[in-house]
Design a protein around this motif. Structure first.
Motif, short mmCIF file in Angstrom:
data_model
loop_
_atom_site.label_atom_id
_atom_site.label_comp_id
_atom_site.label_asym_id
_atom_site.label_seq_id
_atom_site.Cartn_x
_atom_site.Cartn_y
_atom_site.Cartn_z
N SER A 44 1.33 -1.44 0.30
CA SER A 44 -0.18 0.22 0.08
C SER A 44 0.96 1.22 0.05
O SER A 44 2.18 1.09 0.76
CB SER A 44 -0.44 0.07 1.05
N GLY A 45 0.39 2.28 -0.59
CA GLY A 45 1.00 3.72 0.07
C GLY A 45 1.27 3.51 1.51
O GLY A 45 2.88 4.21 1.28
N SER A 46 0.82 3.51 1.81
CA SER A 46 1.55 3.55 3.64
C SER A 46 2.72 2.66 3.60
O SER A 46 3.28 3.46 3.99
CB SER A 46 -0.10 3.72 4.61
N TYR A 52 -1.84 14.28 2.86
CA TYR A 52 -1.98 12.99 3.67
C TYR A 52 -0.68 12.01 2.75
O TYR A 52 -0.63 11.75 2.14
CB TYR A 52 -3.11 12.71 2.79
N HIS A 53 -0.40 10.81 4.25
CA HIS A 53 0.91 9.97 3.57
C HIS A 53 0.37 8.27 3.33
O HIS A 53 1.16 7.62 3.79
CB HIS A 53 2.28 10.58 4.08
N GLY A 54 -1.10 8.52 4.15
CA GLY A 54 -1.26 7.03 4.75
C GLY A 54 -1.78 6.91 6.04
O GLY A 54 -1.57 7.89 7.29
N GLU A 65 4.48 16.14 -1.06
CA GLU A 65 3.80 15.31 -1.96
C GLU A 65 3.64 17.10 -3.48
O GLU A 65 3.37 18.34 -2.40
CB GLU A 65 2.25 15.78 -1.92
N ASP A 122 -5.29 15.16 -0.71
CA ASP A 122 -6.13 15.21 -0.45
C ASP A 122 -6.91 17.21 0.74
O ASP A 122 -7.57 17.06 0.97
CB ASP A 122 -5.94 14.54 1.39
N ASP A 172 6.28 11.92 -2.16
CA ASP A 172 5.29 10.89 -2.47
C ASP A 172 3.97 11.24 -3.28
O ASP A 172 3.84 12.23 -3.44
CB ASP A 172 4.04 11.69 -0.71
N ILE A 179 2.03 9.20 -4.50
CA ILE A 179 0.87 8.32 -4.65
C ILE A 179 -0.51 8.23 -5.18
O ILE A 179 -0.61 7.71 -6.13
CB ILE A 179 0.57 7.73 -2.48
N GLN A 180 -0.20 10.07 -4.41
CA GLN A 180 -1.41 10.19 -5.66
C GLN A 180 -1.37 11.01 -7.27
O GLN A 180 -2.01 10.81 -8.29
CB GLN A 180 -2.62 11.52 -5.09
N LYS A 215 -1.26 3.28 -5.38
CA LYS A 215 -2.07 4.05 -6.13
C LYS A 215 -2.52 3.00 -7.74
O LYS A 215 -2.80 1.79 -8.26
CB LYS A 215 -2.62 5.63 -5.83
C1 LIG Z 1 -0.93 11.26 -1.61
C2 LIG Z 1 -0.42 9.88 -0.62
N1 LIG Z 1 0.22 9.23 0.03
C3 LIG Z 1 -0.09 8.01 0.88
C4 LIG Z 1 -1.29 7.42 0.76
C5 LIG Z 1 -1.71 6.38 0.94
O1 LIG Z 1 -1.77 5.49 0.00
P1 LIG Z 1 -2.61 3.76 0.45
O2 LIG Z 1 -3.53 4.58 0.88
O3 LIG Z 1 -2.05 3.34 -0.60
O4 LIG Z 1 -2.08 3.04 2.34
C6 LIG Z 1 -2.40 8.51 -0.34
C7 LIG Z 1 -3.63 7.75 -0.08
O5 LIG Z 1 -4.81 7.97 -0.32
C8 LIG Z 1 -1.66 9.70 -1.30
O6 LIG Z 1 -2.90 10.30 -1.13
#
Ligand SMILES: Cc1ncc(COP(=O)(O)O)c(C=O)c1O
Length: 450
Positions: free
Chosen positions: A117-119, A145-147, A218, A223, A251, A253-254, A280
């Protein structure tokens, strides 16, 4: 009832979900039980159809069930489903790692570590940065937001609710404000000097730079409501980090995999992060995440201390290889730019009609639209935002919101012009009908958002 047909079939599933699932795993929106999804269209179990402006929270960049993804997955399933790369080698795992080192910013040697997962990969990035620098402190941003794993939640500055009663968080995390030209404390002329100045002040008062392992950020705050930083701010942040041997963790991820019109958003800002975290959209919905870091960072961490049994699963890896090829070969980044421009232009034109649209911002198909009580005070209109999204669902569009009052536009990057026009017509009607008081307060009991 106005809107989609909802029968006992849907109600039963939702009741069961409420009975057996933890409340902490869900952000409540509307009663939609997904049954089928193709391209930008979702069907629920009642047969109602929706245009998807959420794409499973920016996961389905290639469109739902892209035939090339489905084929790649089916072919791999027939060969073998999993063998942990922690013990044995497999080709999809190594091929994907090679591809990722090629498409991520920076013309230097890199190494990859996969997660689930991103987290989990945010946690890995923090561990890698600490291990390489032998420094304890991490700097992160307010509203980021990082998870939700312990490391990722510790470096997240999203809201109080997420952290309540979970402490102690990971120690030595320090938060600074993200440069926000709409709601931030500095006006446009002072934006860069103000935000950079407050970071520099920390480094000379309470945060010794030689104790900071990394700044995690980010490239566009997602978010938080799609906050796009000025390019000069990012360059200056990067320069300060370099000056003090602080690693920069992006990060993505998004923002990754074409979402903003580039493969990675760091490219818009000419930044080559030391560590890039992805997740993601990488595998078009199959679980996969990871870290791409400068070779020397991972080589300093020479112990099996970041692996997960089912990470780097071959089905996820083949899906990711295909995802990257589709994004490039089918022009999805160009499409994101064009459709994104059309959507932003339509919202900007609506600002003349509706005072509740305070700001429109974003890049590619990551767009945020701030809904306010008054364009001068910029006070968030949380209830109106929720009602607009509810009305959109009633009319056949999945639209979500974040930070309480920011409409989140993040459709699959395959969105065609007809779908974009239809979706924008629905949004326009929904804002109008909400303004006219046609959406009942009752819906606020259901739709809570993020
Ligand atoms: C910028 C960012 N980092 C980390 C995450 C966490 O990812 P995950 O839900 O796959 O753990 C998200 C998820 O929404 C995100 O948008």
């Amino acid at each position: 009832m106005y809107g989609p047909i909802i029968t006992q079939k849907t109600k039963n599933i939702i009741e069961k979900e409420r009975k057996y699932l933890s409340y902490t795993t869900r952000v409540p929106y509307y009663p939609l039980v997904v049954d089928y999804a193709k391209g930008c269209i979702i069907k629920d179990i009642e047969g109602n159809e929706f245009i998807d402006f959420l794409s499973s929270a920016a996961v389905i960049n290639t469109g739902h069930n892209h035939p090339r993804i489905v084929n790649a997955i089916k072919k791999q399933i027939d060969k073998f489903i999993h063998y942990t790369p922690a013990y044995m080698y497999h080709k999809p795992h190594t091929d994907l790692a090679e591809k990722l080192t090629e498409i991520t910013p920076g013309n230097f040697d890199k190494r990859v570590a996969f997660g689930l997962s991103g987290s989990s990969s945010v946690d890995g990035a923090i561990k890698a940065a600490r291990c390489f620098t032998k420094r304890p402190k991490i700097v992160s941003f307010l509203r980021s937001y990082h998870g939700t794993t312990m490391g990722a939640i510790s470096v997240s500055g999203y809201n109080i609710g997420m952290k309540k009663n979970l402490g102690p968080m990971m120690p030595d995390v320090h938060f600074i404000p993200y440069p926000d030209s709409y709601r931030g404390q500095y006006n446009n002329e002072d934006l860069i000097s103000g935000y950079i100045g407050s970071f520099k002040e920390l480094l000379t008062t309470i945060l010794p730079p030689e104790e900071i392992a990394a700044v995690i950020y980010e490239p566009i705050q997602g978010d938080a409501g799609v906050i796009v930083p000025p390019i000069e701010y990012c360059k200056e942040l990067n320069r300060i980090c370099k000056e003090h041997g602080i690693l920069l963790i992006a990060d993505e991820i998004q923002t990754g995999f074409g979402r903003t019109g580039r493969m990675f958003a760091s490219e818009h800002f000419d930044i080559e992060p030391d560590i890039l975290v992805f997740g993601k959209a990488v595998a078009s919905g199959m679980p996969l995440s990871g870290i791409v870091a400068k070779k020397e960072i991972f080589e300093s961490w020479n112990a099996p201390a970041h692996f997960f049994n089912t990470a780097g699963n071959p089905i996820s890896c083949v899906s990711a290889i295909e995802t990257i090829d589709i994004i490039k070969e089918e022009g999805l980044m160009e499409n994101a730019v064009q459709r994104g421009k059309y959507i932003q232009d339509r919202f900007r034109a609506l600002m003349d009609k509706f005072d509740c649209i305070g700001d429109v911002r974003g890049k590619g198909l990551l767009i945020g639209v701030d809904i306010v009580k008054d364009p001068i005070t910029k006070e968030r209109d949380i209830n109106k935002t929720a009602k607009i999204c509810w009305r959109c669902w009633e009319k056949g569009l999945i639209l979500a919101f974040f930070s309480g009052s920011v409409l989140r536009v993040a459709p699959p990057l395959t969105l065609n012009q007809g779908e974009a026009e239809r979706a924008m017509d629905i949004i326009e009607e929904s804002i109008y009908e909400t303004e006219q008081g046609m959406v009942s307060d009752e819906v606020l009991k259901e739709i809570k958002g993020w």
